[in-house]
Every structure is written in structure tokens, then in C-alpha cells.
Design an enzyme around this catalytic site. Sequence first.
Site, PDB file in Angstrom:
ATOM      1  N   PHE A   1       0.867  -1.184   0.000  1.00 35.85           N
ATOM      2  CA  PHE A   1       0.000   0.000   0.000  1.00 35.85           C
ATOM      3  C   PHE A   1       0.910   1.242   0.000  1.00 35.85           C
ATOM      4  CE2 PHE A   1      -2.963   3.041   2.051  1.00 35.85           C
ATOM      5  CZ  PHE A   1      -4.018   2.912   1.159  1.00 35.85           C
TER       6      PHE A   1
ATOM      7  N   ASP B   1       1.755  -4.593   8.231  1.00 38.61           N
ATOM      8  CA  ASP B   1       0.525  -3.807   8.156  1.00 38.61           C
ATOM      9  C   ASP B   1      -0.620  -4.812   7.993  1.00 38.61           C
ATOM     10  OD1 ASP B   1      -1.691  -2.316   7.397  1.00 38.61           O
ATOM     11  OD2 ASP B   1      -0.563  -0.941   6.118  1.00 38.61           O
TER      12      ASP B   1
ATOM     13  N   TYR C   1     -10.867   0.703  11.470  1.00 35.86           N
ATOM     14  CA  TYR C   1     -12.209   1.045  10.954  1.00 35.86           C
ATOM     15  C   TYR C   1     -12.705   0.065   9.903  1.00 35.86           C
ATOM     16  CZ  TYR C   1      -8.907   3.506   7.873  1.00 35.86           C
ATOM     17  OH  TYR C   1      -7.839   3.827   7.075  1.00 35.86           O
ATOM     18  N   LYS C   2     -11.868  -0.918   9.550  1.00 38.82           N
ATOM     19  CA  LYS C   2     -12.304  -1.885   8.533  1.00 38.82           C
ATOM     20  C   LYS C   2     -13.045  -3.032   9.240  1.00 38.82           C
ATOM     21  CE  LYS C   2      -8.310  -0.656   5.631  1.00 38.82           C
ATOM     22  NZ  LYS C   2      -8.890   0.015   4.476  1.00 38.82           N
TER      23      LYS C   2
ATOM     24  N   ARG D   1     -13.584  -5.234  -5.419  1.00 38.89           N
ATOM     25  CA  ARG D   1     -13.353  -5.858  -4.110  1.00 38.89           C
ATOM     26  C   ARG D   1     -14.660  -6.104  -3.353  1.00 38.89           C
ATOM     27  NH1 ARG D   1      -8.968  -2.103  -1.285  1.00 38.89           N
ATOM     28  NH2 ARG D   1     -10.661  -0.608  -1.534  1.00 38.89           N
TER      29      ARG D   1
HETATM   30  C1  LIG Z   1      -2.986  -1.387   3.832  1.00 35.92           C
HETATM   31  C2  LIG Z   1      -3.392  -0.041   4.346  1.00 35.92           C
HETATM   32  N1  LIG Z   1      -2.587   0.605   5.203  1.00 35.92           N
HETATM   33  C3  LIG Z   1      -2.920   1.830   5.685  1.00 35.92           C
HETATM   34  C4  LIG Z   1      -4.100   2.442   5.322  1.00 35.92           C
HETATM   35  C5  LIG Z   1      -4.513   3.793   5.836  1.00 35.92           C
HETATM   36  O1  LIG Z   1      -3.672   4.314   6.778  1.00 35.92           O
HETATM   37  P1  LIG Z   1      -4.127   5.570   7.650  1.00 35.92           P
HETATM   38  O2  LIG Z   1      -4.851   5.050   8.865  1.00 35.92           O
HETATM   39  O3  LIG Z   1      -2.857   6.249   8.003  1.00 35.92           O
HETATM   40  O4  LIG Z   1      -5.006   6.423   6.789  1.00 35.92           O
HETATM   41  C6  LIG Z   1      -4.969   1.800   4.442  1.00 35.92           C
HETATM   42  C7  LIG Z   1      -6.238   2.448   4.051  1.00 35.92           C
HETATM   43  O5  LIG Z   1      -7.081   1.931   3.419  1.00 35.92           O
HETATM   44  C8  LIG Z   1      -4.602   0.530   3.942  1.00 35.92           C
HETATM   45  O6  LIG Z   1      -5.408  -0.081   3.083  1.00 35.92           O
END
Ligand SMILES: Cc1ncc(COP(=O)(O)O)c(C=O)c1O
Length: 421
Positions: free
Chosen positions: A131, A207, A232-233, A381
Amino acid sequence: MATSRDDCLTLDQNDPLAEIGTRFMRPSGTADRSRIYMDANSIGAPPRDVLEHLRHTVEEHWGLARRRSWGEAGWLEAASTLGDGIARIVGAASGEIVVADSTTINLFKAIVGGLHLLPQRTKVVSEAANFPTDLYAAQAAIDLKGNKHTLVLAADGRDSDDEICALIDSETAIVVLSLVDYRTSRRRDLAKISGAASAAGALTVWDLSHGAGAVPIDLNSGGADFAVSCTYKYLCGGPGAPAFFFVAARHNDTLDLGLKGWLGHADQFAFELGHRPAAGARRALIGTPAVLSTIGLQAAMAIWADVDVNAAGKKHEALSNLVRDLCDQELAEFGVSVASPRNYAARGGHIALRHRGGNALVEALAKNDVICSFRTPDSIRFGVSPLTTRYVDIWDAIERFRDVVQNETWRDPKFSKLKSI
Ligand SMILES: Cc1ncc(COP(=O)(O)O)c(C=O)c1O
């Protein structure tokens, strides 16, 4: 496999997590026309009682107890109490996780912390498919440390874990990877790669954003050093909920995350001149917690506390396989294929489908009340949640999908003009 809508209804009736699902808000409407959310990979469902949590916090804690709530209502401790709840879901121990800041900020802290621990090493390993925010954070940490490190990226499409392991050597300080690819949902083998890193004397930063709360994760038995994730997911913390930060307890004595603040001090109210880090993951705390932004996560974690995590993992596998199988059964003849790995162990929270309609198709599905998402170049998705997605939701979503591809309604120019995020 469920081959009819009735089969799906039977699976829902026998679902041990069905009661958990009722504790989240569901769209109203008649059974056949209600909105179907296939976007748990983007934002999970709100707990049904989230407004009560919010009202209680505002009226009783903020309104009445006011400053005393930092202690009496557990505002200062929430980073750890929520972290301990998450620890149970991702195979960590009490004290190894805190909830604070965003995923990107936590990535940056973890990467800097890893580079501090191995100051002689000059390589950071990741992959081009990671990402983007993970790569930006890695490069920013490298810049900050004086550009001594090289960011070595596996090329996009190098899906085999062996290809990542082959890049790890005695020069490698840290390996920064997403457990699950945000487009294809390809899941990495956390234990295998962490093991290879550890054998080479390197550290891992994972991550978990597209896996935590969906697929089985065991950070400690897998040997992970650091991990971060959105909440939040699949964890259902709501928009703006802070992320989580994990550090394995074995690093406690030596860890320096670069950024230091009073919340991460061993004795916050001693107001000492120098920074003495708090024990465990609490040293990753920096400033005043975003209390109101954690209310959704608090409501969600109260539900998660009653969830059998193994049962959730099994249900997620069944739901995810159902999308795969119904795609083959109902959609393949209209040019839709499964873009994610077919084997569940190599797949994350969502399942990606491929069709030439791309984003226009996602917009046409939204018009038909199926909410999913598109990621370039070709991932449609479907994010399924073990807590809130029902088998019949998947059946109905695939039927509406079939309707859109069979009748080619996605070709209407109004859909290609829309750019969904
Ligand atoms: C793999 C991944 N990492 C990080 C993030 C977002 O990070 P942040 O909380 O800093 O916006 C996302 C957002 O969709 C994501 O898909």
C-alpha cells in the site's frame, strides 16, 4: 457449497455468530431490496448501540465528570484496554498493543524503531505492491536517518513469499509488508517471512489492515516484531477511529521509536525533564488520546469481547469461499473471474473479482444497492465480515451482479463518468 438462496438461508440459521451480527446496524428495507454492504475492507458496520456510547460519553463523562474522566472514565487507559481487546484477535499478549494515531503514523514509528534497533544495517525490504502509504513512511524514515538505507522492493506481481525471503540478508534491518494486498487480497505467510527475517537477524513490520478482524492472525507464534493496522475496517471502529500499534514484548527494554511525547512517559504526571519510556507498547503513545474518535471502537470491542475468534475465522473462510464459488457458478459465463488466490490460506479479508467493466461496474452495482469498491487496474473488491455479513447477503449480491453483467447495464455512460473512491 451453497448452490441456492435457500441453502444460504439455512447456513444463516445455523450460524453460531448470527446473534453477534444483530448487534450491528443493518440496512432497513424489504429483504430483497435492502442495501447490501460488501465493503468491510473499507469500513465495517456500526455497532447498534454506538449512539448510546457516544451520548453517555458526552453527557456523563465530558458533560458532568469533565476533567475527572481522564481517570474515572478510563480515557487515559483506553489506548491499552482497547489494545488488549484487539490482542486477543491477532494473537498478541496484554500490553503489546495500543490504540492511537493513524496507521501511517504508527508505521513510521515502527520503522524508525526497527532502524534504531539495528543501526549497522543498511537495507529495508518491501514490495512495489505494498500500500503506498507504507512505502512513503518507509522512505520518510530512511530520509530522516540520513539516507544510509536502500529501500529494496520486490517487483509488483512477485506473489511468492520465497521471492520476498530471497531479498532478506545480513544487511537487512527491517522487512515492511502488508499482510494482505489491498487490491488482489493476496495474503503473505507471516510466520514464514518473519522466520526468514529473524534467521537473518532482521525485524518485521506488518501492516494488518486488510486482515485484522477477518482472517486468523497469530502475531506472537508467527514471530512478528512490529505490526500496525486500521481499526475502521473489519474491526468496525468507525470513520476516524485510531489505528493500533503492536510491538513484541521482547523489544521492550531497548526500543526507541524516534517520536516521544508525554503520553508515552513512564510517569506521565511526574513532568520530568527527560523522557523515560513507559513499559510495553505504551511507549508508542505520543499525545492526548482522541477520546471521541474511539467511541465507535469501544462499542465494537464490547461486541468483539463476546466473539469466539476461531468461529469468526471459520465463518470468514466459508463466506469468502462462497463468493469465489458463486462467482464461478453464476458469473463466469459473463466474463467475471476471481482475481484473488483461490486457496483461502493465501487470501485476506476481501475477495477481488475481475471484469472488463471495472469501476463502471462497481458504480452500476451501487445503483443496485450492492456496495463494493474498485482498485486500479482491475480489482472489484468484495469485503466480507465474519461478524456482519450473512450468507444470503452474498447470494443476493452475486445475483444483482449477474443482472448487471448479463444486461450490460454497466455500459451506460453515466457509470463510467463516476469515479468512486
Ligand atoms: C494497507 C493499508 N494501510 C494503511 C491504510 C490507511 O492508513 P491511515 O490510517 O494512516 O489512513 C490503508 C487504508 O485503506 C490501507 O489499506
